[in-house]
Scaffold this motif. Structure first.
Motif, PDB file in Angstrom:
ATOM      1  N   ASP A  86      -4.338   7.287  -5.256  1.00  0.00           N
ATOM      2  CA  ASP A  86      -5.692   7.222  -5.813  1.00  0.00           C
ATOM      3  C   ASP A  86      -5.646   7.242  -7.338  1.00  0.00           C
ATOM      4  OD1 ASP A  86      -5.383   9.887  -6.641  1.00  0.00           O
ATOM      5  OD2 ASP A  86      -6.717  10.695  -5.109  1.00  0.00           O
ATOM      6  N   SER A  87      -6.801   7.149  -7.959  1.00  0.00           N
ATOM      7  CA  SER A  87      -6.877   7.070  -9.421  1.00  0.00           C
ATOM      8  C   SER A  87      -6.389   8.337 -10.117  1.00  0.00           C
ATOM      9  CB  SER A  87      -8.310   6.758  -9.857  1.00  0.00           C
ATOM     10  OG  SER A  87      -9.179   7.783  -9.418  1.00  0.00           O
ATOM     11  N   GLN A  88      -6.329   9.442  -9.389  1.00  0.00           N
ATOM     12  CA  GLN A  88      -5.841  10.700  -9.952  1.00  0.00           C
ATOM     13  C   GLN A  88      -4.335  10.869  -9.772  1.00  0.00           C
ATOM     14  OE1 GLN A  88      -8.056  12.742 -11.585  1.00  0.00           O
ATOM     15  NE2 GLN A  88      -9.457  11.050 -11.206  1.00  0.00           N
ATOM     16  N   GLY A  89      -3.697   9.900  -9.105  1.00  0.00           N
ATOM     17  CA  GLY A  89      -2.261   9.969  -8.863  1.00  0.00           C
ATOM     18  C   GLY A  89      -1.878  10.672  -7.575  1.00  0.00           C
ATOM     19  N   ASN A  90      -2.866  11.061  -6.773  1.00  0.00           N
ATOM     20  CA  ASN A  90      -2.605  11.712  -5.488  1.00  0.00           C
ATOM     21  C   ASN A  90      -2.222  10.675  -4.445  1.00  0.00           C
ATOM     22  OD1 ASN A  90      -3.487  14.340  -6.433  1.00  0.00           O
ATOM     23  ND2 ASN A  90      -5.546  13.484  -6.353  1.00  0.00           N
ATOM     24  N   LEU A  91      -1.213  10.988  -3.647  1.00  0.00           N
ATOM     25  CA  LEU A  91      -0.788  10.084  -2.588  1.00  0.00           C
ATOM     26  C   LEU A  91      -1.642  10.281  -1.345  1.00  0.00           C
ATOM     27  CD1 LEU A  91       3.106  10.225  -2.765  1.00  0.00           C
ATOM     28  CD2 LEU A  91       1.580   8.481  -3.679  1.00  0.00           C
ATOM     29  N   ILE A  92      -2.043   9.168  -0.750  1.00  0.00           N
ATOM     30  CA  ILE A  92      -2.702   9.167   0.553  1.00  0.00           C
ATOM     31  C   ILE A  92      -1.687   8.551   1.493  1.00  0.00           C
ATOM     32  CG2 ILE A  92      -4.637   8.293   1.901  1.00  0.00           C
ATOM     33  CD1 ILE A  92      -6.088   7.948  -0.836  1.00  0.00           C
ATOM     34  N   GLU A  93      -1.266   9.328   2.469  1.00  0.00           N
ATOM     35  CA  GLU A  93      -0.152   8.903   3.323  1.00  0.00           C
ATOM     36  C   GLU A  93      -0.498   9.104   4.789  1.00  0.00           C
ATOM     37  OE1 GLU A  93       4.273  10.646   3.912  1.00  0.00           O
ATOM     38  OE2 GLU A  93       3.698  10.204   1.857  1.00  0.00           O
ATOM     39  N   HIS A  94      -0.268   8.065   5.578  1.00  0.00           N
ATOM     40  CA  HIS A  94      -0.490   8.137   7.027  1.00  0.00           C
ATOM     41  C   HIS A  94       0.690   7.493   7.743  1.00  0.00           C
ATOM     42  CE1 HIS A  94      -4.645   9.479   6.752  1.00  0.00           C
ATOM     43  NE2 HIS A  94      -4.823   8.579   5.802  1.00  0.00           N
ATOM     44  N   ARG A  95       0.898   7.891   8.979  1.00  0.00           N
ATOM     45  CA  ARG A  95       1.930   7.291   9.830  1.00  0.00           C
ATOM     46  C   ARG A  95       1.278   6.868  11.133  1.00  0.00           C
ATOM     47  NH1 ARG A  95       7.004   8.860   7.632  1.00  0.00           N
ATOM     48  NH2 ARG A  95       6.751  10.550   6.156  1.00  0.00           N
ATOM     49  N   ARG A  96       1.714   5.693  11.615  1.00  0.00           N
ATOM     50  CA  ARG A  96       1.204   5.184  12.888  1.00  0.00           C
ATOM     51  C   ARG A  96       2.344   4.562  13.690  1.00  0.00           C
ATOM     52  NH1 ARG A  96      -2.427   7.616  11.138  1.00  0.00           N
ATOM     53  NH2 ARG A  96      -4.645   7.157  11.183  1.00  0.00           N
TER      54      ARG A  96
END
Length: 102
Positions: A86-96
């Motif tokens: 995201d714009s704040q540098g936070n990772l959004i992570e998912h597994r499928r």
């Protein structure tokens, strides 16, 4: 003096809530069906176009409506890792889990 303190507290609280909302502006949703996955990135409910998404270490860009689709063509199932920042540098992570190509 009391009005000033109240205004200062109200300003601080609204700024804090706004900063917290900004960190959550990017959402990732993944729809899977058998050996296919479609990733959708949204910001405030709208698809985010041309945004990088890393899938299994390879970078893709979202389409105009904020989606990226992949297919598992291997003869064995895999757990795929989907990552966006995201714009704040936070990772959004998912597994499928994606099944085999039949």
């Amino acid at each position: 003096m009391t009005k000033f303190v109240s205004a200062l507290i109200a300003t601080t609280l609204s700024t804090t809530f706004a900063a917290g909302a900004m960190a959550a502006d990017l959402d990732m949703n993944i729809f899977t069906l058998d050996n296919e996955a479609t990733v959708t990135l949204t910001s405030n409910g709208q698809g985010v176009a041309n945004y990088p998404v890393v899938i299994q270490g390879q970078q893709y860009l979202t389409s105009e409506n904020g989606t990226v689709s992949i297919v598992n063509h291997d003869s064995v199932p895999h757990v795929y890792k989907f990552v966006a920042k995201d714009s704040q540098g936070n990772l959004i992570e998912h597994r499928r889990y994606l099944t085999t190509d039949n």
